[in-house]
Design an enzyme around this catalytic site. Structure first.
Site, short mmCIF file in Angstrom:
data_model
loop_
_atom_site.label_atom_id
_atom_site.label_comp_id
_atom_site.label_asym_id
_atom_site.label_seq_id
_atom_site.Cartn_x
_atom_site.Cartn_y
_atom_site.Cartn_z
N LYS A 109 0.86 -1.19 0.00
CA LYS A 109 0.00 0.00 0.00
C LYS A 109 0.89 1.23 0.00
CE LYS A 109 -4.50 0.92 0.25
NZ LYS A 109 -5.67 0.10 -0.13
P1 NAD Z 1 -13.25 7.57 -2.48
O1 NAD Z 1 -12.22 8.59 -2.24
O2 NAD Z 1 -13.78 7.36 -3.85
O3 NAD Z 1 -14.51 7.84 -1.53
C1 NAD Z 1 -14.43 7.97 -0.15
C2 NAD Z 1 -15.78 8.49 0.33
O4 NAD Z 1 -15.79 8.54 1.74
C3 NAD Z 1 -16.12 9.90 -0.16
O5 NAD Z 1 -17.50 9.94 -0.48
C4 NAD Z 1 -15.82 10.76 1.06
O6 NAD Z 1 -16.56 11.98 1.06
C5 NAD Z 1 -16.28 9.82 2.14
N1 NAD Z 1 -15.79 10.15 3.45
C6 NAD Z 1 -14.55 10.53 3.84
N2 NAD Z 1 -14.51 10.75 5.15
C7 NAD Z 1 -15.76 10.48 5.60
C8 NAD Z 1 -16.38 10.52 6.87
N3 NAD Z 1 -15.69 10.86 7.94
N4 NAD Z 1 -17.67 10.14 6.94
C9 NAD Z 1 -18.37 9.79 5.85
N5 NAD Z 1 -17.85 9.75 4.64
C10 NAD Z 1 -16.57 10.09 4.52
O7 NAD Z 1 -12.67 6.20 -1.88
P2 NAD Z 1 -13.09 4.72 -2.23
O8 NAD Z 1 -12.18 4.22 -3.28
O9 NAD Z 1 -14.55 4.63 -2.37
O10 NAD Z 1 -12.65 3.98 -0.87
C11 NAD Z 1 -13.49 3.91 0.29
C12 NAD Z 1 -12.98 2.80 1.20
O11 NAD Z 1 -12.96 1.57 0.48
C13 NAD Z 1 -11.56 2.98 1.73
O12 NAD Z 1 -11.46 2.39 3.01
C14 NAD Z 1 -10.73 2.17 0.74
O13 NAD Z 1 -9.49 1.77 1.29
C15 NAD Z 1 -11.67 1.02 0.53
N6 NAD Z 1 -11.41 0.25 -0.70
C16 NAD Z 1 -11.43 0.85 -1.93
C17 NAD Z 1 -11.22 0.07 -3.05
C18 NAD Z 1 -11.30 0.64 -4.44
O14 NAD Z 1 -11.20 -0.14 -5.41
N7 NAD Z 1 -11.51 1.93 -4.62
C19 NAD Z 1 -10.97 -1.29 -2.94
C20 NAD Z 1 -10.96 -1.86 -1.66
C21 NAD Z 1 -11.19 -1.09 -0.56
#
Ligand code: NAD
Length: 419
Positions: A109
């Site tokens: 990561k």
């Molecule tokens: P992203 O940046 O697209 O979206 C994150 C979202 O969370 C946004 O809507 C943001 O406004 C919101 N957010 C941030 N802080 C917040 C809070 N305190 N309360 C409520 N909402 C809040 O990110 P993503 O890619 O959707 O990732 C989200 C989670 O999923 C992370 O933990 C990431 O590690 C995990 N994840 C992502 C992927 C991927 O393929 N993108 C894969 C596995 C896991």
């Protein structure tokens, strides 16, 4: 504007889950010591020029946790809360995530401590190119393959790929996944994590007798994972009663119009000002009356404080590490089923694996093929986790770790430890 607010060790919590499973597997002390330490942690400065001409310096990280089953694999996060501790925890989880869905990857990561919402496109490009340039020697298709995470996008992956290819003088799309389709991205990658979340959730709902058309779902985080999962649930007839993002929560007991909310969020880069639901706090979304709760934002959202007030019967962890060990214990006591992050959100890395394989073969699959193979991998490994949970009488999280640890340890034992 995003804020940083995390003091407790995320990696410390992550290890607590590992230790529980390791004890049930009677893992010997030496192997336990090895698996609770990252192989390599890299910290570096990222000097870059602001559009104003001012020189700034940010901090970049890449942690390569384990290589037993293949090259390190894991996203790059741009967020003010990024620390070495957080990146290490995320790399640790990637190790088990790749193993639980049986991909030929280790765990890694990376991240940059910055607030991408305050940076111009040019500033983001310069930061990304310097970040990639610092890592040229240690990443590569057979070394470490980054991908998007919170705050990073296909465009950022494109700049990463281009910088690496310029330095190595070789067109190397498989150095990074989550790229735009035009540069060797995979069909279905953008939707893959949310799709995977909905696949395992719907499978578990069927087990629990929750009919999609009667299901009320609340989702925290409306980014890549949360908004796509919401669409997939809505397509199956579920009612999404609550959504939230960094701007706050939105509740509508008749169900939120997900297509409308997604269009609004894309246009305004946030749900701020969205009128399709009553404005509530972010915390309220986690405690909203619903059948299924999907945390899809950041770590440590479900804690000892709010866990007793969660209404859901099923929690599906779209985010990495959204539940503290104390909250997890409360959910177990209360009979709330949790599908753990390392399994629930593995759809993204699974299609990243497909992307890496397609780039290396130079042959690209149809979207239906991608989605079919994704469903097969997710559901097959979820069935294994369920089986192990039943035979060992443990929660899904412990069973998922047991399955993953076993696979990593098997590879390590066959290779031997070069000590
Ligand atoms: P992203 O940046 O697209 O979206 C994150 C979202 O969370 C946004 O809507 C943001 O406004 C919101 N957010 C941030 N802080 C917040 C809070 N305190 N309360 C409520 N909402 C809040 O990110 P993503 O890619 O959707 O990732 C989200 C989670 O999923 C992370 O933990 C990431 O590690 C995990 N994840 C992502 C992927 C991927 O393929 N993108 C894969 C596995 C896991």
């Amino acid at each position: 504007m995003l804020t940083a607010a995390r003091e407790v060790s995320v990696f410390g919590d992550a290890i607590a889950y590992f230790n529980e499973a390791a004890s049930l597997l009677d893992l010997e002390a030496g192997m336990r010591r090895l698996l609770t330490k990252p192989s390599r942690q890299i910290i570096f400065s990222i000097p870059f020029q602001r559009d104003s001409g001012e020189l700034e310096v940010y901090t970049g990280y890449r942690v390569q946790y384990n290589f037993a089953r293949g090259p390190a694999k894991g996203g790059i996060r741009y967020h003010p809360g990024v620390t070495l501790d957080e990146v290490t925890a995320l790399a640790f989880w990637m190790t088990w995530k790749c193993a639980v869905v049986d991909l030929p990857f280790g765990g890694g990561k990376g991240g940059v401590t910055c607030d991408p919402t305050t940076l111009s496109k040019g500033e983001l490009e310069r930061i990304t190119r310097r970040y990639a340039a610092e890592l040229v020697e240690v990443v590569g298709p057979d070394k470490d393959v980054p991908a998007p995470d919170v705050g990073t996008t296909p465009q950022i992956m494109a700049w990463f790929f281009d910088t690496y290819s310029m330095h190595t003088r070789q067109h190397t799309p498989s150095v990074v996944t989550g790229k735009p389709l035009e540069l060797g991205g995979s069909r279905g990658r953008v939707e893959a994590t949310g799709r995977g979340v909905s696949l395992v959730a719907l499978a578990q709902m069927a087990e629990m007798g929750i009919e999609p058309k009667n299901a009320r779902i609340a989702i925290q985080g409306f980014g890549n994972v949360g908004s796509v999962a919401a669409k997939m649930f809505a397509d199956r007839g579920c009612s999404i009663v609550g959504i939230s993002d960094v701007s706050g929560g939105y509740y509508n007991e008749r169900g939120i119009d997900i297509a409308g909310a997604t269009a609004y969020s894309q246009e305004h880069h946030s749900l701020e000002g969205y009128r399709g639901g009553d404005r509530v706090t972010n915390q309220a979304i986690l405690e909203t009356p619903c059948d299924v709760l999907v945390p899809a934002a950041l770590e440590k959202q479900l804690t000892v404080e709010n866990a007793p007030r969660v209404h859901a019967k099923l929690i599906v962890e779209g985010a990495n590490g959204p539940t503290t060990p104390e909250a997890d214990h409360i959910f177990h006591e209360r009979g709330i089923v949790v599908i753990p992050d390392i399994l629930a959100n593995a759809g993204g890395v699974t299609v990243s694996y497909f992307e890496w394989a397609q780039d290396r073969a130079g042959y690209f699959w149809r979207e239906s093929e991608v989605n079919e193979r994704l469903a097969e991998i997710m559901l097959e490994n979820f069935a294994r986790v369920r089986e192990l949970a039943a035979t060992r009488n443990v929660p899904y999280r412990t069973a998922a770790y047991m399955l993953a640890i076993n696979r990593v340890v098997q590879s390590m034992n066959i290779r031997g430890v070069y000590a």
